[in-house]
Motif scaffolding. Sequence first.
Motif, PDB file in Angstrom:
ATOM      1  N   THR A  72      58.361   8.685  31.491  1.00 18.65           N
ATOM      2  CA  THR A  72      57.061   8.201  30.971  1.00 18.65           C
ATOM      3  C   THR A  72      56.463   7.196  32.095  1.00 18.65           C
ATOM      4  O   THR A  72      55.467   7.081  32.555  1.00 18.65           O
ATOM      5  N   GLU A  73      57.562   6.249  32.697  1.00 20.40           N
ATOM      6  CA  GLU A  73      57.048   5.417  33.703  1.00 20.40           C
ATOM      7  C   GLU A  73      56.578   6.160  34.941  1.00 20.40           C
ATOM      8  O   GLU A  73      55.585   5.899  35.747  1.00 20.40           O
ATOM      9  N   THR A 127      44.727   3.528  26.371  1.00 21.06           N
ATOM     10  CA  THR A 127      45.904   4.362  26.280  1.00 21.06           C
ATOM     11  C   THR A 127      45.774   4.926  24.899  1.00 21.06           C
ATOM     12  O   THR A 127      45.137   4.745  24.088  1.00 21.06           O
ATOM     13  N   ARG A 145      62.330   7.101  29.032  1.00 27.42           N
ATOM     14  CA  ARG A 145      61.830   6.116  29.621  1.00 27.42           C
ATOM     15  C   ARG A 145      61.286   6.436  31.210  1.00 27.42           C
ATOM     16  O   ARG A 145      60.157   6.163  31.694  1.00 27.42           O
ATOM     17  N   LEU A 194      55.235   5.895  22.549  1.00 26.26           N
ATOM     18  CA  LEU A 194      55.019   6.529  23.931  1.00 26.26           C
ATOM     19  C   LEU A 194      53.546   6.048  24.123  1.00 26.26           C
ATOM     20  O   LEU A 194      52.622   6.655  23.335  1.00 26.26           O
ATOM     21  N   SER A 195      53.265   5.276  25.254  1.00 26.16           N
ATOM     22  CA  SER A 195      51.750   4.902  25.541  1.00 26.16           C
ATOM     23  C   SER A 195      51.573   5.643  26.792  1.00 26.16           C
ATOM     24  O   SER A 195      52.207   5.370  27.631  1.00 26.16           O
ATOM     25  N   GLY A 206      53.148   5.700  32.252  1.00 25.27           N
ATOM     26  CA  GLY A 206      52.842   5.073  30.968  1.00 25.27           C
ATOM     27  C   GLY A 206      54.162   4.125  30.577  1.00 25.27           C
ATOM     28  O   GLY A 206      54.708   3.718  31.362  1.00 25.27           O
ATOM     29  N   THR A 207      54.312   3.743  29.255  1.00 20.70           N
ATOM     30  CA  THR A 207      55.311   2.875  28.897  1.00 20.70           C
ATOM     31  C   THR A 207      55.955   3.520  27.479  1.00 20.70           C
ATOM     32  O   THR A 207      55.550   4.270  26.923  1.00 20.70           O
ATOM     33  N   LEU A 208      57.383   3.251  27.533  1.00 21.68           N
ATOM     34  CA  LEU A 208      57.977   3.643  26.125  1.00 21.68           C
ATOM     35  C   LEU A 208      58.747   2.411  25.722  1.00 21.68           C
ATOM     36  O   LEU A 208      59.622   1.778  26.409  1.00 21.68           O
ATOM     37  N   THR A 209      58.538   2.030  24.489  1.00 17.38           N
ATOM     38  CA  THR A 209      58.921   0.714  24.102  1.00 17.38           C
ATOM     39  C   THR A 209      59.368   0.943  22.431  1.00 17.38           C
ATOM     40  O   THR A 209      58.638   1.533  21.940  1.00 17.38           O
ATOM     41  N   GLU A 243      48.628   6.295  22.143  1.00 20.28           N
ATOM     42  CA  GLU A 243      50.077   5.872  21.783  1.00 20.28           C
ATOM     43  C   GLU A 243      50.651   6.867  20.680  1.00 20.28           C
ATOM     44  O   GLU A 243      49.655   7.083  19.766  1.00 20.28           O
ATOM     45  N   ASP A 278      66.951  -2.963  24.718  1.00 18.10           N
ATOM     46  CA  ASP A 278      67.002  -2.780  26.159  1.00 18.10           C
ATOM     47  C   ASP A 278      68.207  -1.910  26.442  1.00 18.10           C
ATOM     48  O   ASP A 278      68.190  -0.909  27.349  1.00 18.10           O
TER      49      ASP A 278
END
Length: 826
Positions: free
Chosen positions: A794-795, A747, A791, A815-816, A799-802, A749, A765
């Motif tokens: 992104t999903e 990925t 988020r 942001l991955s 992908g993921t957002l953390t 980032e 969260d």
Amino acid sequence: MARGELRIYLGAAPGVGKTYTMLEEAHRRAGRGTDVVIALVETHGRKHTAAMTGDLEVVARRELTYRGAAFAEMDLDAVLARRPEVAVVDELAHTNVPGTRNPKRWQDVQELLDAGIDVLTTVNVQHLESLNDVVARITGVEQRETVPDSFVRGAGQVELVDMTPEALRRRMAHGNVYRPEKVDAALGNYFRTGNLTALRELALLWLADKVEQQLGQYRADHDIEATWETRERVVVALTGGPEGDTLIRRAARIAARGKGADLLAVHVTRSDGLAGANPAELARQRVLAESLGGTYHQVVGTDVPQALLEFARGVNATQIVLGASSRGRLARMLAAGVGVTTIARSGSIDVHLVPHELAGRGRRRGPLPPALSRGRRIAGFGTALLGLPLLTAALEIGPALPLVDDILLFLVAVVGVALVGGLWPALVAAVGGSLLLNWYFTPPLGRFTIAEGQNLLALVIFVGVAVAVSWVVDTAARRTRQAALASAEAQTLATVAGSVLRGQRPLLALLDRLRETFALDSVTLLDAGVAVASVGEVRGPADAEVKADDDVLVQLRGRTLEASDRRIVEAFAAQAAVALRQERLAAEAATAKPLAEADRLRTALLAAVSHDLRTPLASAKASVASLRSSDVEFDEEDRAELLATADESLDRLDRLVANLLDMSRLQAGALGVSPVEVGAEEVVPLALDDLGPEGRTVTVRVPEDLPMLHADPGLLERILVNLLANALRYSTPDAPPMITGSTHGDTVELRVIDHGPGIPSDRWDDVFLPFQRLGDRDNHTGVGLGLALSRGLTEAMGGTLTPEETPGGGLTMILSLPIAFLGRME
């Protein structure tokens, strides 16, 4: 050293004047010569409150720097060193800036009290720990700063500072609480009339409990047992009989006549635990009492009226509701009964005797279970029929004994028969023994007559003692058997309760355990004639039916129940009805939860969007109206500035509408995603341009040789704009946000880094929930959709957002997204 005294001014809502009232008290004490200092007072820009500080000495605050921002906190050490008689400390629920000795201000106050300093302080009802969730549901605003109820209840004095909702709203409209630009939003949200009314009632009820606690302590300290009718408390006594429903409903009506009266249902269990009430009836009546707003209690005592009155006096009850006696006329003549005795001993407590259908009809008890088994009773009769003649023959053959010795030997024989066979064989032995003694050993012999009076007395005593001993032996045996049965029932109930508590489906677990305990083929629960739950194989008609509630029945198949089993099965059936009711309530709650969540989101959306829609619209409209006006002549520079303002406002409005539409598409699963190969170095500049002048302050460190991403360019740009806008909002000019790029496995980032105040890790969260912003209590600075939408987008692209804590303070959003060739493989 004596501990200082704490006086708390409890506000029903912000702005009611608790700080002002506290300062008035400080001036009164200073006027009496008391050494008073202001350790900390927050005026919030209210001129009347600021003026009330007057000439009181103020301890300088301690300046602290946290994450690049300056804060002024109470200097606890300076106050302790100054050591005044009274310290004024505002906002008890405040959270101190990291770096101070205590995380909470109420802990600072605790240190002042321990040092022997009296403290005047303030707190609002929404900050009480026990009411925090209730206030959040009413107002839609969660209060993160709370004070333990135990600390507030421990105060020597708690004074309520109250104001009607209408008066408080007028104060706000006049600008006496918030700045003018915040008034409209506050009046339309947190400070609605309904919210303020509810908060006011919560404050009054909480303070009433505090006052009740103080009164109870005073009565205990002064050994006061007499009832003080400060509040109506109605106690209803339950015997476990069918009349209990009538008594509970009557007591509930009596309690309803006094607003805020308490209803307490109580059952007195005998201390020996043997003669108990029907557990099924008690379980059902407990549910009824609680459904009517009452509470259920159980006390133990040998003297029922005394135990009942001790409970009533202990809770400061004003009225007791009893059922009219069910005993017959003869029984009432022989003993006064519970009702009459309770009235005679009640003192100042009113006692109501309520008639019911069973009053005066006598107690309908089933036949007493035999003390001994059938075999032992037969053996007892056999012992009496064989043993007494053998004893008579032995005495006839042997040497002559005095009549007293003969009577004693026959008495021993009767006791032996009682031990073997119980009461009835012993009574037969007593009567038979008296006849044999009269015929063979009492002059004149061979006749059923007695010549001497003392011999008659001896025979009468023999019969009396024999009957008494037989009764005692039989009663002891019956009590032993009842104790064993009660122990077995209690063990079975405890086992069933444990299996129910461990099961995920309490109702099915209860029915299944009931089937196993009594070796049944099946157990079925019917509600209004319809089967709602069943365990085992249902074949043929029911062998037994047990009523659990008005419309609930339990059908048993497999064998006929014995009378001793039916009692415990009824208790299980009552618990099954309770479990059924709980499952239905849980199902209704689960159904209502999405509706409540939707309502919460709708309320939050309307509250937030109303501001964000009105602000750009008002700005654009004002600019256009100015340009159209013929009253003022604008030069080219002014016209350009007005047009730019209108253009920026409409762009803001366009972004807001786009975010709302995209969020609705995400929630409906209708968002179109077109991923292609795209480079981060292409999208990042576009996102910065979209941010306008602020975008030029962002530091960019994205390598040019970063692998291509598999993403939708338009959605990726939207995500970056939202993340960067959020970072800019919480950054300071000397520490602008930064965006970096790197490869991590398969990925890429992209990290958006800010050095703002940051967010606690336990609330990461929450930042992705729509229609809110952490730290914005009134939620009027925007819709709070940026991170939630980011988020979701992104999903949608795989992908993921953390979030992650920025070293040195702040928040980093990671942001991955997958590398392009992986996207093609998928």
